[in-house]
Design a protein around this motif. Structure first.
Motif, PDB file in Angstrom:
ATOM      1  N   ALA A 217      43.935 -27.224   0.505  1.00 56.91           N
ATOM      2  CA  ALA A 217      44.533 -28.240  -0.363  1.00 56.91           C
ATOM      3  C   ALA A 217      46.045 -28.190  -0.306  1.00 56.91           C
ATOM      4  O   ALA A 217      46.725 -29.222  -0.261  1.00 56.91           O
ATOM      5  N   ALA A 218      46.602 -26.957  -0.297  1.00 54.29           N
ATOM      6  CA  ALA A 218      48.058 -26.822  -0.216  1.00 54.29           C
ATOM      7  C   ALA A 218      48.583 -27.350   1.112  1.00 54.29           C
ATOM      8  O   ALA A 218      49.622 -28.016   1.176  1.00 54.29           O
TER       9      ALA A 218
ATOM     10  N   ALA B  84      47.119 -29.625   2.995  1.00 54.04           N
ATOM     11  CA  ALA B  84      46.983 -31.083   3.000  1.00 54.04           C
ATOM     12  C   ALA B  84      48.095 -31.735   2.192  1.00 54.04           C
ATOM     13  O   ALA B  84      48.661 -32.757   2.594  1.00 54.04           O
ATOM     14  N   GLU B  85      48.417 -31.131   1.040  1.00 52.45           N
ATOM     15  CA  GLU B  85      49.509 -31.662   0.221  1.00 52.45           C
ATOM     16  C   GLU B  85      50.831 -31.591   0.964  1.00 52.45           C
ATOM     17  O   GLU B  85      51.618 -32.537   0.959  1.00 52.45           O
TER      18      GLU B  85
ATOM     19  N   ALA C 253      39.739 -23.006   0.163  1.00 51.48           N
ATOM     20  CA  ALA C 253      39.876 -24.353  -0.380  1.00 51.48           C
ATOM     21  C   ALA C 253      41.275 -24.586  -0.929  1.00 51.48           C
ATOM     22  O   ALA C 253      41.879 -25.645  -0.719  1.00 51.48           O
ATOM     23  N   ALA C 254      41.806 -23.578  -1.645  1.00 51.55           N
ATOM     24  CA  ALA C 254      43.161 -23.714  -2.183  1.00 51.55           C
ATOM     25  C   ALA C 254      44.189 -23.803  -1.066  1.00 51.55           C
ATOM     26  O   ALA C 254      45.138 -24.587  -1.135  1.00 51.55           O
TER      27      ALA C 254
END
Length: 387
Positions: free
Chosen positions: A171-172, A174-175, A167-168
């Motif tokens: 998220a990274a 996607a950012e 998940a992290a």
């Protein structure tokens, strides 16, 4: 066949692949850890079970005790990972999860009792199986619950850690993708109004001064080449000199429209011209100053561009300071809730770029007030410049 308390140590995450258990990426390592812990537990149990008498180690008896007592929970432990994965997929509430764990513990204990009883019956007969069952039922039930908890915590914790890592990472990514998209929007465009005005100015200039029009077209072509060449990733670099040359060409073209209304104050330390910075760092800020600060004023105004080295506050590390400011009308900053801020072209994307690109060590700060102009400062730690 005395039972030893070493059995619980076999209940830790990971084991060899078992049929019917879907092994995802990275689960081979988890099974390997489980197999290693099972082997270690078996060896320790065998050594402890082989009594030392007169210097002779009863290895065969110790191996027999370890296999008989640890074999069933080790085999049942192979179901720990599929069970933990199934429970995680259900996303049950606390009460429901507790109920499932009670059921799992009962099944684990019952399975252990059944395997032990069946083995004793097969090798020694029904009477021996009944006697050993009555003798061991309580301690095996207690150790079964303990081992079940260890299995669930081990396998469940490993799955939760892997899920959190994924998940992290997602998220990274996607950012980073969002920032790259925003930067592409900056580097893939010059303001359409700027292009339109520049082309109109060039048309008028060709009628009055062909030589000046030719020089202007050269500047315009250099700008287009710079934009195309810097259409890269967010981590790419250009020298400060290259970025300043691009800004100068941009300002020359804007001067065709604004004339003497546009004034520029350069404060650049020549020693910093070869420092690497992200492409299209200064031009969006200069464009904001012209669009919001200079063009709306009949008398025009001044854009101030600075590049200097400044000491860090509270430390020994110096920073490269890039500052762009105008003396226009300014605005209330930070903007009051519910109002549309003067963010202009790429200010939010630039802030996100420096947060991502320099690991949170760079800073982008805005200062403004009504009648006090608009000022943006970017601070980049010098240790990061050549990273």
């Amino acid at each position: 066949m005395p039972a030893m308390a070493a059995a619980p140590t076999s209940a830790h995450p990971a084991a060899p692949h078992v049929a019917g258990a879907a092994a995802g990426p990275g689960e081979g390592r988890l099974w390997g850890v489980y197999a290693g812990l099972c082997l270690l537990s078996w060896l320790l149990y065998a050594v402890a079970g082989g009594e030392a008498q007169r210097g002779d180690w009863r290895w065969l008896e110790g191996a027999y005790e370890a296999t008989w007592n640890l074999g069933p929970p080790m085999v049942l432990g192979l179901a720990g990972l599929p069970w933990a994965r199934w429970l995680a997929a259900r996303r049950a509430g606390p009460l429901a999860a507790f109920g499932w764990h009670v059921l799992g513990a009962l099944l684990f204990v019952a399975g252990w009792q059944l395997l032990d009883f069946a083995g004793a019956w097969f090798f020694f007969g029904i009477e021996h199986a009944q006697a050993t069952f009555e003798q061991r039922v309580l301690w095996r039930a207690a150790w079964g619950v303990f081992i079940y908890v260890a299995l669930v915590l081990g396998f469940g914790g490993a799955l939760a850690a892997r899920s959190a890592h994924r998940a992290a990472l997602a998220a990274a990514r996607a950012e980073a993708a969002l920032v790259r998209a925003e930067l592409a929007a900056i580097s893939g465009k010059l303001n359409p109004h700027f292009l339109f005005n520049t082309l109109n100015s060039l048309l008028m200039l060709t009628r009055r001064d062909a030589a000046a029009a030719e020089q202007t077209l050269l500047r315009f072509s250099r700008m287009m080449r710079y934009v195309l060449e810097t259409h890269r990733g967010a981590a790419d670099r250009v020298t400060l000199q290259e970025e300043l040359d691009f800004v100068r060409d941009y300002l020359e073209l804007e001067a065709l429209r604004l004339g003497e209304r546009l004034r520029v104050d350069w404060q650049v330390d020549p020693a910093l011209l070869n420092e690497p910075i992200p492409p299209l760092t200064l031009q969006p800020l200069v464009e904001n100053c012209i669009v919001h600060g200079i063009a709306p004023q009949r008398a025009g105004g001044t854009v101030r561009i600075e590049a200097l080295r400044v000491p860090a506050q509270g430390g020994n590390e110096a920073h490269l300071a890039l500052r762009v400011a105008d003396d226009g009308a300014g605005c209330t900053w930070p903007p009051p809730p519910g109002t549309v801020p003067r963010s202009g072209v790429g200010l939010s994307a630039l802030r996100r770029r420096f947060e991502l690109d320099f690991g949170g060590r760079a800073r982008l700060a805005v200062q403004s007030a009504p009648g006090a102009g608009f000022r943006v400062e970017i601070l980049i730690p010098c240790s990061e410049l050549h990273a």
